[in-house]
Design a protein around this motif. Structure first.
Motif, PDB file in Angstrom:
ATOM      1  N   GLY A 108      -6.518  11.270   8.351  1.00 49.09           N
ATOM      2  CA  GLY A 108      -7.455  11.606   9.417  1.00 49.09           C
ATOM      3  C   GLY A 108      -9.374  10.105   9.404  1.00 49.09           C
ATOM      4  O   GLY A 108     -10.171  10.122   9.445  1.00 49.09           O
ATOM      5  N   LEU A 109      -8.328   9.251   8.005  1.00 51.95           N
ATOM      6  CA  LEU A 109      -9.237   8.543   7.588  1.00 51.95           C
ATOM      7  C   LEU A 109      -9.311   7.103   8.379  1.00 51.95           C
ATOM      8  O   LEU A 109      -8.733   7.127   8.461  1.00 51.95           O
ATOM      9  N   PRO A 110     -10.145   6.566   8.570  1.00 51.90           N
ATOM     10  CA  PRO A 110      -9.971   5.072   8.844  1.00 51.90           C
ATOM     11  C   PRO A 110      -9.578   4.327   7.958  1.00 51.90           C
ATOM     12  O   PRO A 110      -9.222   4.582   6.972  1.00 51.90           O
ATOM     13  N   ASN A 111      -9.089   2.720   8.458  1.00 49.93           N
ATOM     14  CA  ASN A 111      -7.889   1.791   7.262  1.00 49.93           C
ATOM     15  C   ASN A 111      -8.845   1.119   7.456  1.00 49.93           C
ATOM     16  O   ASN A 111      -8.835  -0.136   7.741  1.00 49.93           O
ATOM     17  N   THR A 112      -9.595   1.010   6.350  1.00 48.89           N
ATOM     18  CA  THR A 112     -10.681   0.299   5.855  1.00 48.89           C
ATOM     19  C   THR A 112     -10.361   0.629   4.432  1.00 48.89           C
ATOM     20  O   THR A 112      -9.806   1.275   3.886  1.00 48.89           O
ATOM     21  N   MET A 162       0.764  -1.377   0.234  1.00 50.29           N
ATOM     22  CA  MET A 162       0.211  -0.425  -0.123  1.00 50.29           C
ATOM     23  C   MET A 162       0.488   1.134   0.383  1.00 50.29           C
ATOM     24  O   MET A 162       0.485   2.382  -0.565  1.00 50.29           O
ATOM     25  N   ASN A 163       2.032   1.237   0.586  1.00 54.19           N
ATOM     26  CA  ASN A 163       2.565   2.668   0.605  1.00 54.19           C
ATOM     27  C   ASN A 163       3.609   2.817  -0.517  1.00 54.19           C
ATOM     28  O   ASN A 163       3.516   4.011  -1.240  1.00 54.19           O
ATOM     29  N   ASN A 164       3.590   1.771  -1.949  1.00 56.65           N
ATOM     30  CA  ASN A 164       4.167   1.593  -3.100  1.00 56.65           C
ATOM     31  C   ASN A 164       2.667   2.356  -4.277  1.00 56.65           C
ATOM     32  O   ASN A 164       2.649   2.844  -4.387  1.00 56.65           O
ATOM     33  N   TYR A 165       1.024   1.263  -3.252  1.00 54.50           N
ATOM     34  CA  TYR A 165       0.334   1.788  -3.609  1.00 54.50           C
ATOM     35  C   TYR A 165       0.195   3.537  -4.164  1.00 54.50           C
ATOM     36  O   TYR A 165      -0.656   4.265  -4.869  1.00 54.50           O
ATOM     37  N   TRP A 166      -0.241   4.302  -2.530  1.00 55.00           N
ATOM     38  CA  TRP A 166       0.004   5.219  -2.521  1.00 55.00           C
ATOM     39  C   TRP A 166       0.699   6.185  -3.055  1.00 55.00           C
ATOM     40  O   TRP A 166       0.766   7.591  -3.459  1.00 55.00           O
ATOM     41  N   GLN A 211     -12.074   7.041  -0.149  1.00 55.27           N
ATOM     42  CA  GLN A 211     -11.837   8.368   0.489  1.00 55.27           C
ATOM     43  C   GLN A 211     -10.537   9.240   0.359  1.00 55.27           C
ATOM     44  O   GLN A 211     -10.843  10.013   0.551  1.00 55.27           O
ATOM     45  N   CYS A 212      -9.590   8.534   0.648  1.00 54.37           N
ATOM     46  CA  CYS A 212      -8.676   8.747   0.273  1.00 54.37           C
ATOM     47  C   CYS A 212      -7.846   9.148  -0.686  1.00 54.37           C
ATOM     48  O   CYS A 212      -7.233   9.951  -1.684  1.00 54.37           O
ATOM     49  N   LEU A 213      -8.637   8.445  -1.719  1.00 61.16           N
ATOM     50  CA  LEU A 213      -8.381   8.707  -3.161  1.00 61.16           C
ATOM     51  C   LEU A 213      -9.342  10.054  -3.337  1.00 61.16           C
ATOM     52  O   LEU A 213      -8.495  10.539  -4.404  1.00 61.16           O
ATOM     53  N   VAL A 214     -10.372  10.577  -2.308  1.00 62.53           N
ATOM     54  CA  VAL A 214     -10.224  11.622  -3.753  1.00 62.53           C
ATOM     55  C   VAL A 214      -9.879  12.766  -2.424  1.00 62.53           C
ATOM     56  O   VAL A 214     -10.050  13.873  -3.191  1.00 62.53           O
ATOM     57  N   GLN A 215      -9.434  12.702  -1.331  1.00 61.67           N
ATOM     58  CA  GLN A 215      -9.000  13.277  -0.381  1.00 61.67           C
ATOM     59  C   GLN A 215      -7.919  13.460  -0.613  1.00 61.67           C
ATOM     60  O   GLN A 215      -7.148  15.207  -0.965  1.00 61.67           O
ATOM     61  N   ALA A 266      -7.549  -2.134   5.554  1.00 60.62           N
ATOM     62  CA  ALA A 266      -6.270  -1.606   5.119  1.00 60.62           C
ATOM     63  C   ALA A 266      -5.637  -0.421   5.109  1.00 60.62           C
ATOM     64  O   ALA A 266      -5.469   0.021   6.862  1.00 60.62           O
ATOM     65  N   VAL A 267      -4.349  -0.546   4.794  1.00 53.71           N
ATOM     66  CA  VAL A 267      -3.679   0.718   4.968  1.00 53.71           C
ATOM     67  C   VAL A 267      -4.189   2.632   4.533  1.00 53.71           C
ATOM     68  O   VAL A 267      -3.696   1.976   3.424  1.00 53.71           O
ATOM     69  N   VAL A 268      -4.368   2.851   4.768  1.00 49.47           N
ATOM     70  CA  VAL A 268      -4.741   4.009   4.628  1.00 49.47           C
ATOM     71  C   VAL A 268      -4.105   5.679   5.420  1.00 49.47           C
ATOM     72  O   VAL A 268      -3.245   6.121   4.870  1.00 49.47           O
ATOM     73  N   SER A 269      -4.518   5.619   6.680  1.00 50.51           N
ATOM     74  CA  SER A 269      -3.893   6.510   7.747  1.00 50.51           C
ATOM     75  C   SER A 269      -2.333   6.873   7.834  1.00 50.51           C
ATOM     76  O   SER A 269      -2.218   7.997   8.011  1.00 50.51           O
ATOM     77  N   SER A 270      -1.972   6.101   7.416  1.00 50.86           N
ATOM     78  CA  SER A 270      -0.399   6.555   7.385  1.00 50.86           C
ATOM     79  C   SER A 270       0.109   7.907   6.584  1.00 50.86           C
ATOM     80  O   SER A 270       1.006   7.623   6.338  1.00 50.86           O
ATOM     81  N   GLN A 271      -1.081   7.865   5.113  1.00 45.45           N
ATOM     82  CA  GLN A 271      -0.373   8.864   4.249  1.00 45.45           C
ATOM     83  C   GLN A 271      -0.730  10.038   4.975  1.00 45.45           C
ATOM     84  O   GLN A 271      -2.123  11.059   5.342  1.00 45.45           O
TER      85      GLN A 271
END
Length: 345
Positions: A152-156, A95-99, A162-166, A142-147
């Motif tokens: 502030g988004l949920p790790n799901t 996910m770090n590569n993904y983000w 939501q992160c793709l939009v934000q 899911a790995v999200v809030s490390s970005q």
């Protein structure tokens, strides 16, 4: 939406995968939108194409813009581990590569300083629906809030959308975002609830789809890797009496739009390009289908349900394209434009 793209006030028409700019030029086809896939995570993925820093986006977009069209990118990274394999979304390395690649995409698009359409992760949301307990994407970790953009988004799985939009809003204000629901099972209202959870109602448009294969290819189930494994009737009834038909498809996406409850415009994507025939089947790149014929002859039906664009393209390497359709697309697009185009609603 059309005003943001700087395009004429009518339902727009685009082309995507399998249809190259030289092929369009050779037939004097000038689409409003040209769609390109961004595929993979890590080695060999899209940031390494042309150069190791994501310049593929810049080169592609500039070529499309020079041809007079709006660039569209289909962001298709989650399929890296296999279409139905969701194990990567809770793996920090993956996910770090993904983000990092998502961030790079948005940075490259921001630098274009012009509107760009983005289709976010086709099929992935269908697999999430199928695997999530209670079909709730908030139940898959899911790995999200490390970005930094999404702290502030949920790790799901819901947080992934939501992160793709934000992230897009923070980095690339010129990016216009759309989510593609997968109507594999579940009602439009149920799928709408899932997609609201992932943030689809916060996007700029809805990505709708009729099919990803020519009907004839699925009728003969050949080649097996591309067209086998599906059941049912594939060639739609243009008289809208028998099932399946075009009005049923329009009704389903209208019901989904209502469930999303925010009035987003619709873009139909990766619409098959086969040629109508009374004979089922066909051959490699010459399979029968009637979606181009129906949708370019009855485009006002789509305008009336808040469609702003229809993008046609092959959903696989064996499907029909403008290079193998006997001039069908060029002819029907010419007729559509000569009539002034479908009115937007």
């Amino acid at each position: 939406m059309v005003a943001k793209l700087g395009k004429p006030s009518r339902v727009l028409v685009g082309l995507g995968a399998g249809n190259s700019l030289p092929q369009m030029q050779s037939q004097s086809i000038h689409p409003d939108i040209v769609d390109t896939y961004l595929v993979g995570v890590g080695a060999g993925s899209w940031p390494t194409w042309n150069s190791p820093d994501g310049a593929y986006i810049t080169y592609t977009a500039q070529a499309v813009q020079a041809y007079g069209a709006t660039p569209m990118f289909t962001f298709y990274q989650m399929a890296q581990n296999g279409g139905g394999n969701l194990s990567g979304i809770n793996d920090a390395t993956f996910m770090n590569n993904y983000w990092a690649q998502a961030r790079l995409m948005y940075q490259r698009i921001a630098a274009l300083n012009a509107p760009v359409l983005i289709n976010l992760e086709p099929d992935f949301w269908g697999f999430v629906w199928a695997e999530a307990p209670g079909h709730d994407p908030a139940q898959i970790p899911a790995v999200v809030s490390s970005q930094a953009e999404c702290s502030g988004l949920p790790n799901t799985a819901a947080g992934v959308g939501q992160c793709l939009v934000q992230m897009g809003r923070k980095i690339a204000p010129n990016a216009l975002l759309g989510f593609p629901p997968s109507f594999w099972s579940g009602s439009p209202a149920e799928i709408g609830a899932e997609m609201k959870a992932v943030g689809a109602h916060q996007a700029d448009f809805i990505v709708a789809q009729t099919s990803d294969r020519d009907a004839g290819c699925m009728e003969v189930a050949s080649p097996p890797a591309e067209c086998a494994g599906r059941t049912g009737s594939f060639y739609w009834d243009e008289n809208n009496i028998a099932t399946p038909n075009f009005h049923q498809s329009q009704s389903a996406i209208s019901d989904y739009r209502t469930a999303l409850s925010n009035g987003l415009p619709i873009l139909w994507w990766q619409t098959p390009m086969g040629v109508p025939s009374a004979t089922p089947g066909g051959t490699n790149q010459h399979y029968r289908d009637n979606r181009v014929d129906y949708m370019l002859r009855n485009t006002q039906e789509y305008g009336d349900i808040h469609t702003f664009a229809i993008v046609f393209s092959a959903g696989g390497s064996f499907q029909t394209t403008i290079n193998t359709d006997g001039g069908q697309f060029a002819r029907l697009l010419g007729l559509y434009l000569a009539q002034g185009g479908a009115v937007l609603r």
